[in-house]
Design a protein around this motif. Structure first.
Motif, mmCIF file in Angstrom:
data_model
loop_
_atom_site.group_PDB
_atom_site.id
_atom_site.type_symbol
_atom_site.label_atom_id
_atom_site.label_comp_id
_atom_site.label_asym_id
_atom_site.label_seq_id
_atom_site.Cartn_x
_atom_site.Cartn_y
_atom_site.Cartn_z
ATOM 1 N N SER A 430 44.741 45.067 41.692
ATOM 2 C CA SER A 430 43.891 44.922 40.514
ATOM 3 C C SER A 430 43.580 43.443 40.305
ATOM 4 N N VAL A 431 42.364 43.162 39.875
ATOM 5 C CA VAL A 431 41.968 41.769 39.656
ATOM 6 C C VAL A 431 40.811 41.663 38.675
ATOM 7 N N GLY A 432 40.772 40.549 37.978
ATOM 8 C CA GLY A 432 39.586 40.228 37.189
ATOM 9 C C GLY A 432 39.847 40.067 35.714
ATOM 10 N N GLU A 433 40.816 40.776 35.212
ATOM 11 C CA GLU A 433 41.142 40.724 33.788
ATOM 12 C C GLU A 433 42.505 41.378 33.629
ATOM 13 N N PRO A 434 43.116 41.199 32.469
ATOM 14 C CA PRO A 434 44.395 41.872 32.279
ATOM 15 C C PRO A 434 44.199 43.376 32.413
ATOM 16 N N ILE A 435 45.116 44.043 33.090
ATOM 17 C CA ILE A 435 44.996 45.502 33.190
ATOM 18 C C ILE A 435 45.881 46.113 32.105
#
Ligand code: WT7
Length: 692
Positions: A430-435
C-alpha cells in the motif's frame, strides 16, 4: 549475481494465518494484549530475506553506525564502470544542516555507472535474457503483450540510438507525456542509457501544467502518444501536447521535436493533429535503428531524472534525483520490503508519471531482474473484478496499490474479489496515504485471504524510495501503521520547537541523516530546497507529514501538516488550486482546504468569493471546476465549491484555514477561538451558505 536472487526456490505452500499472537511470540513488543498484531506465518518467515526482528535490528544498527560499509557492500553487487573512490573509507558526504553551510548530499561520487545497464544488460549478460520483464496488459480485456529482458533491452537501444541521432546528449532534458504503454518505461530507460535526464509528466495533467513543466526544464524533445483509452474514454494526448507546446513557445521555449507513438487502437493516425516538421511517428523512425547502443557511463551524482511535485506554495517543484544512490536505494528497498524472490511476478498499479512508477514500476523491479505487470487501464474497468482477473492471469505474487483503490474496490463488495482465486498472491503493498485500519483489514482478510502481509510503505517523491515500511516476515504488523524505518533511515519526531522527542510521542516527522535515495536539489532552485525541507527544523530533513510513535516504536502517519492535500494518493497544493480558481474572470478570491473523503482519502473543498455583482449559479460553479481541470488536470477538480461572500481573515489579512477546515468537515462546534478575526460575522455567513 547477488541482486538477481537465487534460483530454484519452491513456491509458497499454503500458509495458515495467525491473526493474533501473544507478545512473547513476536519479539520485542510491549503492546497491550488487546492491540491487534498480525504475525507473519511460519511459511512466510521461512522464505523471508529478513526473518526476525533480531536480524533486522542487527542490520539496521550497522546501516546507521556504518553507512559506508552497509551501503558499500550492497552497491558492490551492481555494475560500476569505475568504482567510487573512498576518502578515508567514506563513500558519501552530507550536510543537511542549514546552520553549517549549504545543504549538499553526495553518494558514490566519482564512481561511474549506468542505471539502464544495471537494470537490463546486466541480467541479459547473466543469462536471464529470456525472462519476462513486462507482461503488458491493455485497457481492454484480451489486449496484451509480453516482453522479455532481451526484447526490452533491444527496444531501449533502438530508441536511445534514435534520440542520439537527434542530438540528445548527456545532461539534456527529455519530456515524456505518455500513457502506460510498455514504451513509457522503455523511454525512461532509453534516456538513462544515454545520460539524458527524463522528466515524465503524468498524462492526466492538463496542457497548462505540462507547459509549465516544459518551461522549467526546457527539453528540446518530447515523447508522447497519439491517444489513450482509459476505461471507456479516449483521451487525445497529442492534442494536449500540441496546446502545451504552443503555450511553451509563446512563453519563450520551443520544443523542436515531438516523437509520437501511434496508439492506433485508441485513435487513427489520420485523426491525430499533426505539425509537419516538428512531429514524427515513433513507429516510422525508431525500429530502423540498431538494437545495440553503447552505454553512456555517468557519474553517480549525475542527474537521472526530474519529477515535478506540488508544494504548499508556489509553482510545482522539480525534484532532482541522481544516479548512483537512487539506483542502490530503489533496488534495495524493493527487494527487502516486498521480500522479492526471483520467481515472483510483481504488479504495481501506479502510473510512471508519479514517483511510485519510477522507483517501483521501472527501476526497483528491473534492477532486481523481476517480471512485472504493466497495466494500461484502471482497477474497475470493465468491472470491479479486473485486478483479481489480472492477478490470476499472470499469477501475480506481489501486488502494490493505493488505499484509494482498495477503498473503492471495497465498496463493490467481496464478490468481485472472491470470484477469482488469487492463490498466487504472497505480499500486498500500500502506498500514497495513510491506510485506514478498516481498508487494511479488508485488504488483508478478503484480498489476501489472511495469508499475505500488508506492506504499508511510507515515502515521498523527495525520498526516492521507502522510508518507513514493514519488512514482511521480520515482525508483526499493526493495521494502519507503516511500522519501522528502513535500513539507514533515522526518523525523528520533532516538536514545534524543533526538539526530537523520545519514546511514545507525536509531532513532525523528520529524518536525521542523509540516505542514498534522497533528492539532491530542486531544479534551478536550491534555495527553495533548503527553505522547504531543511530550514523548518534545523539539522533535519522535514517531510511535511505528522506522525505518532507508539510504545513499540511503530510509526503511524497522520497526514500532511502543510497546505498540501492528498487526493487519491495524488499530491495537490492548495495554492495551485486557488490560483486556478482565481484565473476565472469572475472569481475574486479563493481558499482551498481538504476534507475527509470516504474513497479519495481527502477531497477538495473550495471557498470562492466572486467579484461584486456576480450572481451565484450552477453554470459558474461548473466553470470554476473546469478552470481547475484545464489549469491542473481532472484529478484536481474540487469536490465542493462553497460560495463565500467573505473569508475568515486575521487583522493582518491572513486567511484562517483552520476555521475553513472545520466548516468544510462540518465540525461547527469545534471552530475554536475566532476572536482574532477581523470580522467574525463572515463565519456565520459561511455556515449559512452550506449546501447552497
Ligand atoms: C506524501 C508523498 C510515495 C509515493 C506516492 C506519493 C503521503 C505516501 C504514505 C503512507 C501515509 C503516505 C504522505 C507523503 N504518503 N505514502 N504509506 N502512509 N502517508 O508520493 O506524491 O510525493 O506524496 O504522500 O503525506 O508526504 P508523493
Amino acid at each position: 549475481n547477488g541482486s538477481v536472487g537465487s534460483m530454484g526456490l519452491s513456491t509458497l505452500a499454503s500458509v495458515r494465518p495467525n491473526f493474533k499472537l501473544s507478545a512473547a511470540d513476536v519479539g520485542g513488543f510491549v503492546s497491550d494484549p488487546a492491540e491487534e498484531l498480525v504475525a507473519p506465518s511460519e511459511a512466510f518467515r521461512q522464505r523471508a530475506l529478513v526473518a526476525s526482528r533480531a536480524q533486522y535490528d542487527e542490520m539496521y544498527k550497522r546501516s546507521v553506525e556504518d553507512p559506508d560499509g552497509f551501503w558499500g557492500d550492497i552497491a558492490s553487487t551492481f555494475f560500476w564502470k569505475k568504482k567510487w573512490p573512498t576518502t578515508e573509507g567514506k563513500l558519501y558526504s552530507e550536510n543537511i544542516d542549514v546552520r553549517t553551510g549549504r545543504v549538499a548530499v553526495e553518494w558514490f561520487k566519482g564512481g561511474q555507472t549506468n542505471i539502464c545497464y544495471n537494470a537490463l544488460d546486466r541480467h541479459v549478460e547473466a543469462g536471464f535474457g529470456d525472462k519476462v520483464a513486462f507482461f503488458w496488459e491493455g485497457n481492454d480485456t484480451g489486449v496484451d503483450a509480453t516482453l522479455t529482458y532481451k526484447e526490452v533491452l533491444e527496444r531501449v537501444c533502438q530508441l536511445a540510438n534514435y534520440l542520439r541521432s537527434q542530438g540528445v546528449k548527456k545532461g539534456d532534458a527529455v519530456a515524456i507525456y505518455m500513457p502506460m504503454l510498455a514504451e513509457l518505461p522503455i523511454a525512461m530507460l532509453a534516456c538513462a542509457r544515454i545520460g539524458a535526464v527524463h522528466s515524465v509528466v503524468f498524462a492526466g495533467f492538463s496542457a497548462e501544467s505540462l507547459s509549465q513543466r516544459i518551461l522549467d526544464c526546457k527539453p528540446n524533445i518530447i515523447l508522447t502518444s497519439s491517444a489513450v483509452k482509459r476505461a471507456a474514454k479516449v483521451i487525445k494526448l497529442k492534442d494536449i501536447v500540441d496546446d502545451a507546446l504552443k503555450t511553451a513557445a509563446e512563453n519563450g521555449h520551443s520544443v523542436g521535436l515531438c516523437l509520437t507513438y501511434d496508439n492506433n487502437s485508441a485513435l487513427k493516425r489520420e485523426d491525430t493533429a499533426w505539425q509537419e516538421g516538428r512531429d514524427v511517428w515513433w513507429q516510422d523512425v525508431v525500429p530502423s535503428h540498431s538494437k545495440e547502443c553503447e552505454v553512456e557511463w555517468v557519474d553517480a551524482e549525475d542527474t537521472l531524472f526530474l519529477l515535478y511535485t506540488s508544494g504548499s506554495t508556489g509553482k510545482p517543484k522539480g525534484v532532482l534525483h541522481t544516479t548512483g544512490g537512487y539506483m542502490v536505494y530503489a533496488a534495495t528497498t524493493f527487494k527487502y520490503a516486498f521480500n522479492y524472490h526471483e520467481d515472483d511476478v510483481y504488479w504495481c498499479t501506479a502510473d510512471c508519471g508519479w514517483i511510485t512508477g519510477h522507483s517501483y514500476l521501472t527501476y526497483g523491479p528491473l534492477l532486481n531482474g523481476a517480471s512485472m505487470v504493466v497495466f494500461e487501464g484502471v482497477p474497475n474497468y470493465p468491472d470491479a473484478g479486473r485486478c483479481w482477473e489480472i492477478v490470476d492471469k499472470y499469477n501475480v505474487t506481489i501486488f502494490y496499490t493505493a488505499p484509494t483503490a482498495i477503498r473503492s474496490l471495497m465498496r463493490s463488495g467481496d464478490e468481485p474479489v472472491k470470484r477469482h482465486s488469487r492463490k498466487s498472491l504472497r505480499v500486498l503493498g500500500s502506498v500514497g496515504e495513510p491506510i485506514n485500519p478498516s481498508a487494511w483489514k479488508w485488504y488483508y482478510e478478503v484480498v489476501g485471504d489472511k495469508r499475505c502481509p500488508i506492506v504499508d510503505t511510507w515515502w515521498q517523491t523527495e525520498t526516492g524510495g521507502f522510508m518507513i515500511t514493514p519488512l514482511p516476515g521480520a515482525w508483526c504488523l499493526k493495521p494502519g501503521s507503516a511500522t519501522l524505518p528502513f535500513f539507514g533511515i533515522q526518523p525523528a519526531v520533532v516538536d514545534e520547537n524543533g526538539h526530537a522527542q523520545t519514546g511514545e510521542c507525536s509531532g513532525y516527522l523528520c529524518i536525521k541523516a542523509a540516505w542514498p535515495g534522497m533528492m539532491r536539489t530542486l531544479q534551478g532552485d536550491h534555495d527553495r530546497y533548503e527553505t522547504t525541507y531543511f530550514a523548518p527544523f534545523k539539522g533535519y530533513y522535514f517531510s511535511g507529514d505528522g506522525c505518532r510513535r507508539d510504545k513499540d516504536g511503530f510509526y503511524w502517519l497522520t497526514g500532511r501538516v502543510d497546505d498540501v492535500i492528498n487526493v487519491s494518493g495524488h499530491r495537490i497544493g492548495t495554492a495551485e488550486v486557488e490560483s486556478a480558481l482565481v484565473s476565472h474572470p469572475q472569481c475574486a478570491e479563493a481558499a482551498v482546504v481538504g476534507f475527509d473523503h470516504e474513497v479519495k482519502g481527502q477531497g477538495i473543498f473550495a471557498f470562492v468569493t466572486l467579484l461584486e455583482f456576480v450572481e451565484y449559479s450552477d453554470e459558474l460553479r461548473t466553470a470554476l471546476v473546469n478552470a481547475v481541470r484545464s489549469q491542473i488536470g481532472a484529478f484536481a477538480a474540487p469536490d465542493v465549491i462553497h460560495w463565500a461572500p467573505g473569508l475568515p481573515k486575521t487583522r493582518s489579512g491572513k486567511i484562517m484555514r483552520r476555521i475553513l477546515r472545520k466548516i468544510a468537515s462540518n465540525q461547527l462546534d469545534e471552530l475554536g477561538d475566532i476572536s482574532t478575526l477581523a470580522d467574525t460575522s463572515v463565519v456565520d455567513q459561511l455556515i449559512s451558505l452550506r449546501g447552497k
